[in-house]
Motif scaffolding. Structure first.
Motif, PDB file in Angstrom:
ATOM      1  N   LYS A  60      19.987  18.180  19.921  1.00 50.90           N
ATOM      2  CA  LYS A  60      19.123  17.020  20.168  1.00 50.90           C
ATOM      3  C   LYS A  60      19.979  15.866  20.696  1.00 50.90           C
ATOM      4  O   LYS A  60      21.009  15.528  20.121  1.00 50.90           O
ATOM      5  CB  LYS A  60      18.402  16.608  18.892  1.00 50.90           C
ATOM      6  N   GLY A  61      19.531  15.287  21.798  1.00 42.94           N
ATOM      7  CA  GLY A  61      20.279  14.198  22.422  1.00 42.94           C
ATOM      8  C   GLY A  61      21.443  14.653  23.275  1.00 42.94           C
ATOM      9  O   GLY A  61      22.091  13.837  23.935  1.00 42.94           O
ATOM     10  N   LYS A  62      21.713  15.956  23.280  1.00 43.84           N
ATOM     11  CA  LYS A  62      22.826  16.497  24.063  1.00 43.84           C
ATOM     12  C   LYS A  62      22.333  16.945  25.444  1.00 43.84           C
ATOM     13  O   LYS A  62      21.147  17.142  25.670  1.00 43.84           O
ATOM     14  CB  LYS A  62      23.473  17.678  23.329  1.00 43.84           C
ATOM     15  N   THR A  63      23.268  17.141  26.360  1.00 45.68           N
ATOM     16  CA  THR A  63      22.935  17.503  27.737  1.00 45.68           C
ATOM     17  C   THR A  63      22.857  19.020  27.902  1.00 45.68           C
ATOM     18  O   THR A  63      23.817  19.734  27.606  1.00 45.68           O
ATOM     19  CB  THR A  63      23.989  16.947  28.718  1.00 45.68           C
ATOM     20  N   ILE A  64      21.698  19.481  28.370  1.00 42.06           N
ATOM     21  CA  ILE A  64      21.482  20.915  28.577  1.00 42.06           C
ATOM     22  C   ILE A  64      21.218  21.181  30.057  1.00 42.06           C
ATOM     23  O   ILE A  64      20.344  20.565  30.670  1.00 42.06           O
ATOM     24  CB  ILE A  64      20.298  21.429  27.736  1.00 42.06           C
ATOM     25  N   GLY A  65      21.969  22.097  30.630  1.00 42.30           N
ATOM     26  CA  GLY A  65      21.811  22.456  32.030  1.00 42.30           C
ATOM     27  C   GLY A  65      20.682  23.458  32.226  1.00 42.30           C
ATOM     28  O   GLY A  65      20.578  24.446  31.496  1.00 42.30           O
ATOM     29  N   VAL A  66      19.832  23.188  33.207  1.00 47.38           N
ATOM     30  CA  VAL A  66      18.728  24.092  33.558  1.00 47.38           C
ATOM     31  C   VAL A  66      18.560  24.076  35.079  1.00 47.38           C
ATOM     32  O   VAL A  66      18.980  23.150  35.758  1.00 47.38           O
ATOM     33  CB  VAL A  66      17.397  23.680  32.889  1.00 47.38           C
ATOM     34  N   GLN A  67      17.913  25.107  35.580  1.00 48.76           N
ATOM     35  CA  GLN A  67      17.632  25.128  37.014  1.00 48.76           C
ATOM     36  C   GLN A  67      16.444  24.227  37.311  1.00 48.76           C
ATOM     37  O   GLN A  67      15.451  24.218  36.578  1.00 48.76           O
ATOM     38  CB  GLN A  67      17.331  26.551  37.490  1.00 48.76           C
ATOM     39  N   LEU A  68      16.558  23.491  38.394  1.00 50.91           N
ATOM     40  CA  LEU A  68      15.517  22.557  38.823  1.00 50.91           C
ATOM     41  C   LEU A  68      14.169  23.260  38.963  1.00 50.91           C
ATOM     42  O   LEU A  68      14.056  24.290  39.618  1.00 50.91           O
ATOM     43  CB  LEU A  68      15.917  21.931  40.165  1.00 50.91           C
ATOM     44  N   GLY A  69      13.145  22.691  38.307  1.00 51.18           N
ATOM     45  CA  GLY A  69      11.791  23.196  38.459  1.00 51.18           C
ATOM     46  C   GLY A  69      11.420  24.379  37.575  1.00 51.18           C
ATOM     47  O   GLY A  69      10.338  24.938  37.710  1.00 51.18           O
ATOM     48  N   THR A  70      12.300  24.767  36.645  1.00 50.93           N
ATOM     49  CA  THR A  70      12.021  25.928  35.800  1.00 50.93           C
ATOM     50  C   THR A  70      11.429  25.510  34.452  1.00 50.93           C
ATOM     51  O   THR A  70      11.526  24.358  34.038  1.00 50.93           O
ATOM     52  CB  THR A  70      13.302  26.752  35.545  1.00 50.93           C
ATOM     53  N   ILE A  71      10.850  26.488  33.746  1.00 50.01           N
ATOM     54  CA  ILE A  71      10.237  26.237  32.438  1.00 50.01           C
ATOM     55  C   ILE A  71      11.297  25.819  31.419  1.00 50.01           C
ATOM     56  O   ILE A  71      10.998  25.144  30.429  1.00 50.01           O
ATOM     57  CB  ILE A  71       9.472  27.497  31.954  1.00 50.01           C
TER      58      ILE A  71
END
Length: 250
Positions: free
Chosen positions: A126-137
Motif C-alpha cells: 500500500k502506497g508503494k509503486t507497482i509497475g503495470v502495462q498501460l491500459g491493462t486490468i
C-alpha cells in the motif's frame, strides 16, 4: 459441356478465395495469450481467433501493435477487431463493443518483487509503486490494493525496472509471470490476486455490435468443443483439470 464445367470450376475456385477478411489487432508480448515464436505470432488468443474465424467464414489478417494503441486503431478503422487478453472494463465499454468473455476458467495475477525486497504479501505494498502495462486490468488491481501504479508500454520494461529496484513490485497475469520467472534473474513471486471471472473479450467498434454478437455466439459454441479444451491444455495446463471438471458438472 467441357466449357460449362470449366466455368463452374473457375467460379467455385473464386468463391473459395473470397472469404471475408477480418483485420485483427493484438499485442504479441503477453505469453501465453499472444507472443512471438520464431518471428511468428502464436498463443491462446491467436489460435482461438483463427478457430472463430474459420467457424464464421473470416480470413484473419493479423496486426501486431502496442497494447495502448489497439483501441485507437480500432476506432480509426485501421483494424476490425482486437484480441489481446483485454478485459471489458466499464471505461472501455463506453468506447467500443465487446464479445462475451472467452476465458472459462479461473485466473490469477502474480505480485512480483525484487529478490532483495522484504515484502512478503500484497497488503504491504500500500502506497508503494507497482509497475503495470498501460491500459491493462492490472492497473486497477494496483489501485484496489492501495498502491501507486506506474505505467509501462509492456511488462518486460516494468520487470527490468524491478530488477534494477526502480519500482517496488509488478502485477502481471500468473501464466505470463511464470514465463518471466523462468528467464529473468533477481525477481520473485510473493503473492497472488485471484480473478474468479476473467473477462478477456474481443473488442469491436460500437457500430459493429452485430459482429460482436456473431463472435459471442461462436465463442459459446466453441467453449464446449474438444478444440477449446486442447487450447486450454496447451497454453494453460495448470488450469486444464479444473476446466474439464467444471465442464463435466454442467
Amino acid at each position: 459441356m467441357k466449357k460449362i464445367i470449366t466455368m463452374l470450376m473457375l467460379i467455385l475456385s473464386t468463391l473459395s478465395f473470397a472469404a471475408k477478411k477480418l483485420y485483427v489487432g493484438t499485442n504479441a508480448e503477453f505469453k501465453p495469450y499472444e507472443y512471438l515464436e520464431n518471428n511468428k505470432m502464436v498463443g491462446f488468443d491467436i489460435e482461438l481467433m483463427e478457430l472463430l474465424g474459420k467457424e464464421l467464414g473470416y480470413e484473419i489478417k493479423w496486426q501486431n501493435m502496442s497494447f495502448d494503441g489497439l483501441l485507437p486503431a480500432l476506432q480509426m478503422k485501421k483494424i476490425d477487431a482486437v484480441i489481446a487478453g483485454m478485459s471489458a472494463t466499464p471505461e472501455r465499454q463506453k468506447a467500443v463493443s465487446f464479445s462475451i468473455p472467452y476465458i472459462f476458467f479461473e485466473g490469477g495475477h502474480s505480485v512480483i518483487v525484487n529478490n532483495k525486497s522484504t515484502f512478503k504479501k500484497k497488503e504491504e505494498l500500500k502506497g508503494k509503486t507497482i509497475g503495470v502495462q498501460l491500459g491493462t486490468i492490472q492497473e486497477q488491481f494496483a489501485k484496489d490494493n492501495g498502491s501507486v501504479p506506474k505505467l509501462y508500454n509492456n511488462f518486460t520494461e516494468a520487470l527490468l525496472d524491478l530488477q534494477n529496484q526502480k519500482i517496488d513490485a509488478v502485477i502481471i497475469a500468473e501464466v505470463s509471470a511464470n514465463e518471466y520467472l523462468k528467464t529473468m534473474k533477481g525477481i520473485k513471486k510473493i503473492d497472488t490476486i485471484k480473478d474468479k471471472l476473467p473477462s478477456a473479450s474481443i473488442a469491436f467498434r460500437k457500430a459493429d455490435s452485430k459482429l460482436a454478437k456473431e463472435f459471442s455466439d461462436a465463442i459459446l459454441k466453441l467453449k464446449d468443443s474438444p478444440e477449446y479444451a486442447k487450447l486450454v491444455k496447451k497454453y494453460f495446463p495448470e488450469h486444464y483439470d479444473n476446466f474439464i471438471a467444471n465442464q463435466k458438472k454442467k
